[in-house]
Motif scaffolding. Structure first.
Motif, PDB file in Angstrom:
ATOM      1  N   ASP A  93       0.814  -1.222   0.000  1.00  0.00           N
ATOM      2  CA  ASP A  93       0.000   0.000   0.000  1.00  0.00           C
ATOM      3  C   ASP A  93       0.848   1.273   0.000  1.00  0.00           C
ATOM      4  O   ASP A  93       0.552   2.239   0.696  1.00  0.00           O
ATOM      5  N   GLY A  94       1.925   1.270  -0.779  1.00  0.00           N
ATOM      6  CA  GLY A  94       2.744   2.467  -0.934  1.00  0.00           C
ATOM      7  C   GLY A  94       3.716   2.729   0.203  1.00  0.00           C
ATOM      8  O   GLY A  94       4.399   3.746   0.203  1.00  0.00           O
ATOM      9  N   GLU A  95       3.784   1.840   1.165  1.00  0.00           N
ATOM     10  CA  GLU A  95       4.707   2.014   2.289  1.00  0.00           C
ATOM     11  C   GLU A  95       5.851   1.006   2.161  1.00  0.00           C
ATOM     12  O   GLU A  95       5.631  -0.164   1.869  1.00  0.00           O
ATOM     13  N   THR A  96       7.057   1.489   2.385  1.00  0.00           N
ATOM     14  CA  THR A  96       8.232   0.627   2.385  1.00  0.00           C
ATOM     15  C   THR A  96       8.590   0.311   3.828  1.00  0.00           C
ATOM     16  O   THR A  96       8.644   1.201   4.671  1.00  0.00           O
ATOM     17  N   VAL A  97       8.838  -0.972   4.083  1.00  0.00           N
ATOM     18  CA  VAL A  97       9.169  -1.419   5.437  1.00  0.00           C
ATOM     19  C   VAL A  97      10.577  -1.997   5.434  1.00  0.00           C
ATOM     20  O   VAL A  97      10.878  -2.913   4.662  1.00  0.00           O
ATOM     21  N   PHE A  98      11.427  -1.433   6.285  1.00  0.00           N
ATOM     22  CA  PHE A  98      12.784  -1.926   6.471  1.00  0.00           C
ATOM     23  C   PHE A  98      12.762  -2.807   7.715  1.00  0.00           C
ATOM     24  O   PHE A  98      12.345  -2.363   8.784  1.00  0.00           O
ATOM     25  N   VAL A  99      13.202  -4.050   7.563  1.00  0.00           N
ATOM     26  CA  VAL A  99      13.073  -5.021   8.639  1.00  0.00           C
ATOM     27  C   VAL A  99      14.443  -5.502   9.107  1.00  0.00           C
ATOM     28  O   VAL A  99      15.241  -5.991   8.307  1.00  0.00           O
ATOM     29  N   GLU A 100      14.681  -5.366  10.396  1.00  0.00           N
ATOM     30  CA  GLU A 100      15.858  -5.951  11.039  1.00  0.00           C
ATOM     31  C   GLU A 100      15.404  -7.276  11.642  1.00  0.00           C
ATOM     32  O   GLU A 100      14.451  -7.318  12.423  1.00  0.00           O
ATOM     33  N   VAL A 101      16.052  -8.364  11.257  1.00  0.00           N
ATOM     34  CA  VAL A 101      15.683  -9.701  11.725  1.00  0.00           C
ATOM     35  C   VAL A 101      16.663 -10.131  12.808  1.00  0.00           C
ATOM     36  O   VAL A 101      17.883 -10.040  12.620  1.00  0.00           O
ATOM     37  N   LYS A 102      16.124 -10.608  13.918  1.00  0.00           N
ATOM     38  CA  LYS A 102      16.944 -11.129  15.002  1.00  0.00           C
ATOM     39  C   LYS A 102      16.388 -12.483  15.435  1.00  0.00           C
ATOM     40  O   LYS A 102      15.175 -12.626  15.623  1.00  0.00           O
ATOM     41  N   ALA A 103      17.270 -13.443  15.609  1.00  0.00           N
ATOM     42  CA  ALA A 103      16.861 -14.784  16.025  1.00  0.00           C
ATOM     43  C   ALA A 103      17.625 -15.194  17.272  1.00  0.00           C
ATOM     44  O   ALA A 103      18.817 -14.883  17.417  1.00  0.00           O
ATOM     45  N   SER A 104      16.932 -15.873  18.160  1.00  0.00           N
ATOM     46  CA  SER A 104      17.548 -16.433  19.354  1.00  0.00           C
ATOM     47  C   SER A 104      16.595 -17.463  19.940  1.00  0.00           C
ATOM     48  O   SER A 104      15.517 -17.704  19.390  1.00  0.00           O
ATOM     49  N   LYS A 105      16.966 -18.033  21.050  1.00  0.00           N
ATOM     50  CA  LYS A 105      16.158 -19.076  21.686  1.00  0.00           C
ATOM     51  C   LYS A 105      14.755 -18.565  22.019  1.00  0.00           C
ATOM     52  O   LYS A 105      13.774 -19.283  21.870  1.00  0.00           O
ATOM     53  N   THR A 106      14.670 -17.300  22.477  1.00  0.00           N
ATOM     54  CA  THR A 106      13.374 -16.680  22.799  1.00  0.00           C
ATOM     55  C   THR A 106      13.287 -15.328  22.100  1.00  0.00           C
ATOM     56  O   THR A 106      14.303 -14.749  21.709  1.00  0.00           O
ATOM     57  N   HIS A 107      12.073 -14.823  21.988  1.00  0.00           N
ATOM     58  CA  HIS A 107      11.901 -13.494  21.394  1.00  0.00           C
ATOM     59  C   HIS A 107      12.601 -12.428  22.236  1.00  0.00           C
ATOM     60  O   HIS A 107      13.193 -11.494  21.696  1.00  0.00           O
TER      61      HIS A 107
END
Length: 117
Positions: free
Chosen positions: A47-61
């Motif tokens: 919908d015309g919005e750009t989303v920059f996503v930082e991904v982080k992974a670990s045992k828990t959120h």
């Protein structure tokens, strides 16, 4: 975790997050986009919005969230500013910065507008 294991775990987490956004009707524009200022894990649009996503992974959120460092945030903003230069509205584009947390079971929690420039 060894470098190779961490690298592949990061790729797997980014894949899970990209699928999550696609399931929410976003179009994935780039993964691991690299600019002079740094790298953006996932770039999505809807919908015309750009989303920059930082991904982080670990045992828990919670543990994943602790892994977002101020230095990474600065680099993300620098890279996003560079990427925005390629958008039709440039720096006036509608954007947001999300953090996507992936736990040890592969469950995704997205924190929208988690980072403010």
């Amino acid at each position: 975790m060894s470098g190779s294991v961490s690298y592949h775990a990061g790729l797997a987490a980014e894949e899970i997050v990209a699928r999550h956004y696609e399931g929410e009707s976003y179009r994935i524009r780039a993964r691991r986009w690299r600019g002079q200022g740094g790298e953006i894990d996932v770039i999505a649009t809807r919908d015309g919005e750009t989303v920059f996503v930082e991904v982080k992974a670990s045992k828990t959120h919670g543990l994943a969230a602790w892994r977002v460092s101020p230095r990474q945030v600065r680099r993300l903003f620098d890279a996003a500013a560079e990427y925005m230069g390629s958008l039709p509205d440039g720096q006036d584009s509608a954007v947001r910065f999300d953090v996507a947390l992936v736990d040890g079971t592969g469950r995704v929690e997205v924190v929208e507008n988690a980072l403010c420039a």
